[in-house]
Design a protein around this motif. Structure first.
Motif, mmCIF file in Angstrom:
data_model
loop_
_atom_site.group_PDB
_atom_site.id
_atom_site.type_symbol
_atom_site.label_atom_id
_atom_site.label_comp_id
_atom_site.label_asym_id
_atom_site.label_seq_id
_atom_site.Cartn_x
_atom_site.Cartn_y
_atom_site.Cartn_z
ATOM 1 N N VAL A 190 10.617 -10.082 5.181
ATOM 2 C CA VAL A 190 10.099 -9.628 4.258
ATOM 3 C C VAL A 190 10.475 -7.851 4.832
ATOM 4 O O VAL A 190 10.174 -7.685 5.909
ATOM 5 C CB VAL A 190 8.286 -9.665 4.274
ATOM 6 C CG1 VAL A 190 7.826 -8.205 3.455
ATOM 7 C CG2 VAL A 190 7.953 -10.667 3.798
ATOM 8 N N PHE A 191 11.153 -7.512 3.651
ATOM 9 C CA PHE A 191 11.378 -5.927 4.064
ATOM 10 C C PHE A 191 10.223 -5.172 3.676
ATOM 11 O O PHE A 191 9.809 -4.970 2.513
ATOM 12 C CB PHE A 191 12.650 -5.684 3.142
ATOM 13 C CG PHE A 191 13.907 -6.344 3.629
ATOM 14 C CD1 PHE A 191 14.716 -6.084 4.822
ATOM 15 C CD2 PHE A 191 14.368 -7.269 3.015
ATOM 16 C CE1 PHE A 191 15.699 -6.820 5.147
ATOM 17 C CE2 PHE A 191 15.339 -8.255 3.216
ATOM 18 C CZ PHE A 191 16.220 -7.793 4.407
ATOM 19 N N ALA A 192 9.544 -4.291 4.398
ATOM 20 C CA ALA A 192 8.327 -3.754 4.125
ATOM 21 C C ALA A 192 8.302 -2.222 4.594
ATOM 22 O O ALA A 192 8.833 -1.899 5.526
ATOM 23 C CB ALA A 192 7.313 -4.466 4.906
ATOM 24 N N HIS A 248 8.324 -5.663 0.315
ATOM 25 C CA HIS A 248 6.803 -5.630 0.155
ATOM 26 C C HIS A 248 6.568 -3.856 0.400
ATOM 27 O O HIS A 248 6.620 -3.314 1.324
ATOM 28 C CB HIS A 248 6.008 -6.265 1.173
ATOM 29 C CG HIS A 248 4.396 -6.423 1.064
ATOM 30 N ND1 HIS A 248 3.676 -5.316 1.363
ATOM 31 C CD2 HIS A 248 3.571 -7.300 0.728
ATOM 32 C CE1 HIS A 248 2.390 -5.633 1.120
ATOM 33 N NE2 HIS A 248 2.179 -6.782 0.825
ATOM 34 N N HIS A 249 5.836 -3.301 -0.674
ATOM 35 C CA HIS A 249 5.612 -2.152 -0.638
ATOM 36 C C HIS A 249 4.845 -1.669 -2.139
ATOM 37 O O HIS A 249 4.440 -2.448 -2.888
ATOM 38 C CB HIS A 249 6.856 -1.144 -0.599
ATOM 39 C CG HIS A 249 8.013 -1.702 -2.101
ATOM 40 N ND1 HIS A 249 7.737 -1.011 -3.231
ATOM 41 C CD2 HIS A 249 9.051 -2.284 -1.981
ATOM 42 C CE1 HIS A 249 8.549 -1.542 -3.961
ATOM 43 N NE2 HIS A 249 9.490 -2.198 -3.337
ATOM 44 N N ALA A 250 4.402 -0.388 -1.907
ATOM 45 C CA ALA A 250 3.310 0.131 -2.743
ATOM 46 C C ALA A 250 4.019 -0.109 -4.398
ATOM 47 O O ALA A 250 3.149 0.207 -5.430
ATOM 48 C CB ALA A 250 2.836 1.555 -2.534
ATOM 49 N N GLY A 251 5.275 0.021 -4.555
ATOM 50 C CA GLY A 251 5.853 0.163 -5.870
ATOM 51 C C GLY A 251 5.870 -1.136 -6.564
ATOM 52 O O GLY A 251 6.074 -1.123 -7.722
ATOM 53 N N LEU A 252 5.496 -2.161 -5.884
ATOM 54 C CA LEU A 252 5.337 -3.546 -6.605
ATOM 55 C C LEU A 252 3.855 -3.675 -6.895
ATOM 56 O O LEU A 252 2.859 -3.050 -6.539
ATOM 57 C CB LEU A 252 5.500 -4.767 -5.523
ATOM 58 C CG LEU A 252 6.952 -4.529 -4.707
ATOM 59 C CD1 LEU A 252 6.910 -5.727 -3.898
ATOM 60 C CD2 LEU A 252 8.028 -5.032 -5.938
ATOM 61 N N ILE A 253 3.434 -4.378 -8.411
ATOM 62 C CA ILE A 253 2.358 -4.723 -8.656
ATOM 63 C C ILE A 253 1.513 -5.411 -7.749
ATOM 64 O O ILE A 253 2.279 -6.424 -6.925
ATOM 65 C CB ILE A 253 2.216 -5.191 -10.314
ATOM 66 C CG1 ILE A 253 3.132 -6.611 -10.201
ATOM 67 C CG2 ILE A 253 3.166 -4.357 -11.084
ATOM 68 C CD1 ILE A 253 2.840 -7.341 -11.484
ATOM 69 N N PRO A 254 0.451 -5.558 -7.560
ATOM 70 C CA PRO A 254 -0.433 -6.331 -6.602
ATOM 71 C C PRO A 254 -0.158 -7.739 -6.752
ATOM 72 O O PRO A 254 0.045 -8.531 -5.558
ATOM 73 C CB PRO A 254 -1.865 -6.078 -7.163
ATOM 74 C CG PRO A 254 -1.843 -4.608 -7.836
ATOM 75 C CD PRO A 254 -0.511 -4.497 -8.675
#
Length: 948
Positions: free
Chosen positions: A376-378, A352-358
């Protein structure tokens, strides 16, 4: 059965706090004391500030505000800092009150905008206040969730703008994480909002235990945990507690030494997950602070064969994921790494990070909430208020990158991250696990875990849009006064009180000491000034001589040649030596020599005290190999023979001329001639006078700091108004300003580069652009390259010749604005960045996601799909603002083009990037199906430029 005290409290609530009693009766659980105190304050008609730990349930007070609004027939705005949190709260309130009574306004979503309960991002409410939206006419309550966001240096000003601008009749509910200066913040709220109750609680309903994992073993960090853990037979005696602590520390120390001795390697993340699973510590949020690290952790778990959910749950995961992603094409799914992502989810792990689409992030959040995702690796984005509690939180490192440098976690950040552990109503305890490394001291982590000092600091700064809106709404003088009511100024003024006391104390000390200093022989001040001048001159001369010696050493060493015989005056290899190599470098010369002691190597410049002068020469063959012991012995023997008769002692170094400064001689003469010089107490006189002088200088420094802090925001506001007047956005009218037509244009643009956008629009620079070209140009005002990269228009592809030309013209306008801002000492606008122009252009043209990202890579720009979506959303947001500008303010062609560009961009991964929850996708209100009156009403909810 209730105790007498509980029965009495319930009776009191029913009589005096009837609404609270009704609200309580609808809850499946009883309220904690701090929740009750906050709710009672609200029913008493007060504002309230609630500060409590993450997961303590402070939002209950906000929900009671919604209940009161419904009971009193008033409106309630529930604001959050991020769209994801707004979506979550919207779903909660719809479940409680029904979809017809709840609306959602987040800048790119509008659902039921006329509902009495409106959930929105804080920027939306700020914009509505500025344009005087009629939606606020019946507003009775405003809930500001996560109000501590006002410390955010990029967006924090918005919270203070709302607090200051809200009508006095509105009751404000401020919900904050635990901060150590809650009373100070509450005192400020009283000054700007009236009576405000401050409710502070350190109580965590689910205890949090702090651990450190060394190797494959988990140790408690704090002694009290072992004593108070649920299920413990009995409390240990003091002696036993000591034994437990000592035994634990010894075991941890042995384990750490063993791993260090074996050339420590970080533990495999899959092994850590397996250990947590065996210890019944899942579900867990595993913070890594690196997008690449998060993705790599999932891959490692897949390779290790980890499976954390059963077949039934796996089928449910696939059903949910398929439903959430059904609108994406197969080509997009391939680019997004869908199958690898799905594989991880079917095993119970995800990133889960900003590089994933919403859509991917939202799906992970939903699965985690349902218990279908176990780990969840965040990155830290997951700690920003989204309701994803876990049984355990893991911190892999205690250092994270803040965009500029790597810094250790602060106590506040540590608490925010670990506060996610422990699910109320599910877990009897939460766990925070820090992974040990050789650079980590368990005592430091324990200290961080027990620190409770998290002061809230304002980041409020006036902006150009803010200034023109203030002048338009209430005038320059009132606007200036309003800024001086900010929390930033309040904190500055409170600090000034302490500074003034320090200044007065220092000045008083200076006067008292000065009055006592007398000498019958003459003026101590004159004599002290002479000695001070001599001291300063000698220090300067010494520094100059030192620099001169260093320059002489480096220049002389650089002039040495192979075979020169020198004397090394100090260091481990002092004595005669023959030069093997001398090379000038940007750092310092590289000098390699062979000494009479048969050592060969590089001599540091610090071993020389002045210019190095050769005392002779000898032959050194080009084929000499200094790594050969025999070669070194032979050359050292030759060196000894050559230097046997050389006068080494008298010619080791050449000492440069060191003339005595005439000013030093003159000052020394004046000092000796001064009458105070003959006084036996002259040193005491001078020492006392220097103490007085130090106190006086300190008083002067404090005076400057006081002047700099008082009305500092007012001065910034004045400088901004000066720039706006120079550029024609404001016009002077006596002592006041009036907003021009161009100023009205600026007032409707919300962006970090609002003034630049307004200037380009009013000049007509963007009027002739096509929709893709406008998207590319607008992106330059919003995009920020990562890692400090900068892109030049002439080297980076930007879409078309028209885009290139207009970007250059836009850059020229930026330079002109920057010059005006610099002359007025006003805030500068960020320079346009062209790094995303090609992507925005090609996406609007119609290229696929795979084509756009491939073209970016070809231009040297690495962008993840999630970042692409995030920047596109900001471009769409800005285009929407332009599309809604009045046609008498700009050329109608540019508004039409902006609307077309925004529509063209809303496709594929952008069509589903709105962040809405699946249950609420039906019933969307969009710009395309709004009536004119409705559209005008919610126009103010646009233009916040947020990311989720």
């Amino acid at each position: 059965m209730d105790s007498p005290a509980q029965a009495y409290s319930a009776a009191k609530d029913r009589s005096k706090y009837s609404q609270l009693a009704q609200f309580r009766s609808e809850l499946p659980f009883d309220l904690d004391d701090f929740q009750t105190a906050g709710c009672r304050a609200l029913e008493d008609g007060l504002g309230v500030l609630v500060c409590a730990p993450t997961g303590a349930g402070k939002t209950i007070v906000g929900e009671f505000a919604v209940h009161l609004a419904m009971a009193q027939g008033l409106g309630c705005a529930y604001t959050t800092p991020i769209k994801a949190l707004s979506n979550q709260k919207y779903a909660d309130l719809v479940t409680r009150y029904g979809a017809e009574k709840v609306g959602l306004l987040t800048g790119d979503n509008s659902i039921n905008p006329h509902a009495p309960i409106l959930v929105m991002t804080t920027e939306v409410l700020r914009n509505m206040l500025y344009v005087g939206s009629s939606t606020l006419d019946d507003l009775g309550f405003v809930v500001m969730d996560e109000v501590h966001y006002l410390a955010d240096r990029f967006r924090g000003a918005v919270w203070e703008e709302v607090i200051i601008h809200l009508d006095a009749k509105v009751q404000l509910v401020s919900l904050s994480a635990t901060v150590s200066n809650a009373e100070e913040f509450g005192e400020w709220l009283v000054t700007v909002r009236g009576d405000t109750a401050v409710v502070v609680s350190d109580y965590r309903p689910v205890p949090l235990w702090q651990h450190m994992m060394v190797g494959n073993k988990i140790y408690d960090l704090l002694d009290t945990e072992a004593e108070h853990r649920p299920g413990a037979a009995q409390k240990k005696s003091g002696a036993n507690r000591v034994l437990v602590r000592v035994a634990r520390e010894q075991a941890m120390r042995v384990e750490r030494r063993r791993h260090t001795r074996e050339k420590w390697r970080p533990p495999r993340r899959s092994d850590i997950v397996d250990r947590l699973d065996r210890g019944a510590l899942l579900p867990a949020i595993y913070f890594i602070f690196s997008r690449v690290g998060c993705d790599a952790a999932v891959e490692q778990c897949l390779r290790s064969g980890i499976r954390l959910i059963d077949d039934e749950d796996r089928e449910e995961v696939r059903r949910i994921v398929t439903g959430r992603t059904q609108s994406l094409s197969d080509a997009d799914l391939q680019v997004l790494g869908y199958w690898e992502w799905l594989d991880g989810l079917e095993r119970g792990v995800a990133a889960h990070h900003a590089g994933l689409i919403p859509i991917f992030k939202e799906t992970v959040e939903e699965l985690f909430l349902r218990g279908l995702c176990k780990v969840v690796f965040a990155t830290e984005t997951l700690a920003l208020g989204i309701n994803m509690p876990a049984r355990t939180v893991v911190l892999e490192r205690m250092v994270k990158y803040n965009g500029e440098s790597h810094n250790r976690l602060t106590p506040g950040e540590f608490t925010q991250l670990t506060g996610r552990a422990g699910r109320r109503g599910i877990d009897v305890e939460g766990h925070a696990v820090v992974i040990w490394g050789p650079d980590l001291d368990p005592n430091d982590v324990a200290g961080l875990a027990t620190t409770r000092t998290f002061p809230l600091r304002s980041s409020f700064r006036p902006s150009y849009n803010m200034a023109v809106n203030l002048v338009r709404q209430i005038g320059r003088e009132e606007g200036r006064h309003l800024l001086e009511q900010s929390f930033a100024q309040f904190q500055a003024d409170r600090a000034v009180v302490g500074l003034v006391k320090q200044r007065d104390q220092a000045a008083r000390e200076a006067r008292e000491v000065t009055d006592k200093i007398t000498c019958s022989r003459g003026s101590v001040e004159q004599y002290a000034d002479l000695r001070r001048a001599l001291s300063d001159l000698e220090k300067g001369a010494a520094k100059s001589r030192s620099a001169g010696r260093r320059d002489r050493v480096e220049s002389s060493v650089a002039a040495l040649r192979r075979g020169d015989i020198i004397v090394v005056p100090s260091g481990r290899h002092r004595g005669p030596a023959v030069v093997l190599e001398s090379v000038s470098t940007s750092d310092e010369p590289r000098l390699v020599v062979l000494t009479a002691g048969k050592w060969a190597g590089r001599v540091p410049m610090r071993d020389f005290h002045d210019a190095v002068i050769p005392v002779g020469r000898m032959k050194v063959n080009k084929s000499f190999a200094h790594r050969s012991a025999q070669a070194r012995r032979d050359l050292a023997a030759n060196l000894a023979n050559v230097t046997r008769d050389l006068p080494l002692k008298g010619a080791r170094i050449g000492r440069g001329a060191d003339p005595v400064d005439e000013q030093v001689h003159e000052l020394r003469a004046q000092i000796k001639a001064h009458p105070v010089h003959e006084c036996t107490d002259r040193d005491r006189h001078v020492r006392e006078f220097e103490n007085a002088r130090h106190a006086l200088r300190r008083a002067e420094t404090l005076t400057a700091r006081v002047q700099g802090r008082t009305t500092s925001l007012g001065r910034t506001f004045d400088s901004i108004c000066t720039v706006l007047e120079t550029l024609g956005y404001l016009e002077a009218d006596g002592s006041e300003f009036v907003v021009t037509d161009d100023g009205a244009l600026l007032s409707r643009l919300w962006s970090e580069s609002d003034l630049l956008a307004a200037d380009c629009l009013r000049r007509g620079l963007w009027d002739e652009l096509t929709a893709p070209e406008l998207a590319g140009v607008v992106s330059a005002l919003l995009y920020e390259s990562r890692s400090g990269e900068r892109f030049e228009t002439h080297t980076v592809p930007v879409g078309s010749k028209a885009v290139r030309a207009v970007l250059q013209a836009t850059h020229d306008v930026w330079a002109q604005i920057s010059e005006s801002a610099g002359q007025a000492n006003a805030p500068l606008i960020r320079e346009p960045d062209h790094g995303f122009a090609l992507a925005a252009y090609r996406w609007t043209v119609g290229d696929s996601l795979e084509q756009v990202l491939r073209n970016l890579r070809g231009a040297g720009v690495e962008l993840s799909p999630g970042d692409f979506v995030r920047w596109c959303r900001q471009v769409i947001d800005m285009l929407g603002q332009i599309a809604r500008l009045p046609t008498d303010a700009v050329d109608p062609s540019v508004t039409r083009t902006a609307h077309e560009a925004a529509s063209l961009m809303r496709r594929g991964v952008l069509a589903d990037s709105t962040g809405a929850l699946p249950a609420e996708r039906l019933g969307y209100v969009t710009d395309d199906n709004l009536g004119a009156a409705e559209f005008a009403e919610i126009d103010a909810t646009r233009g916040n430029g947020l990311t989720s």
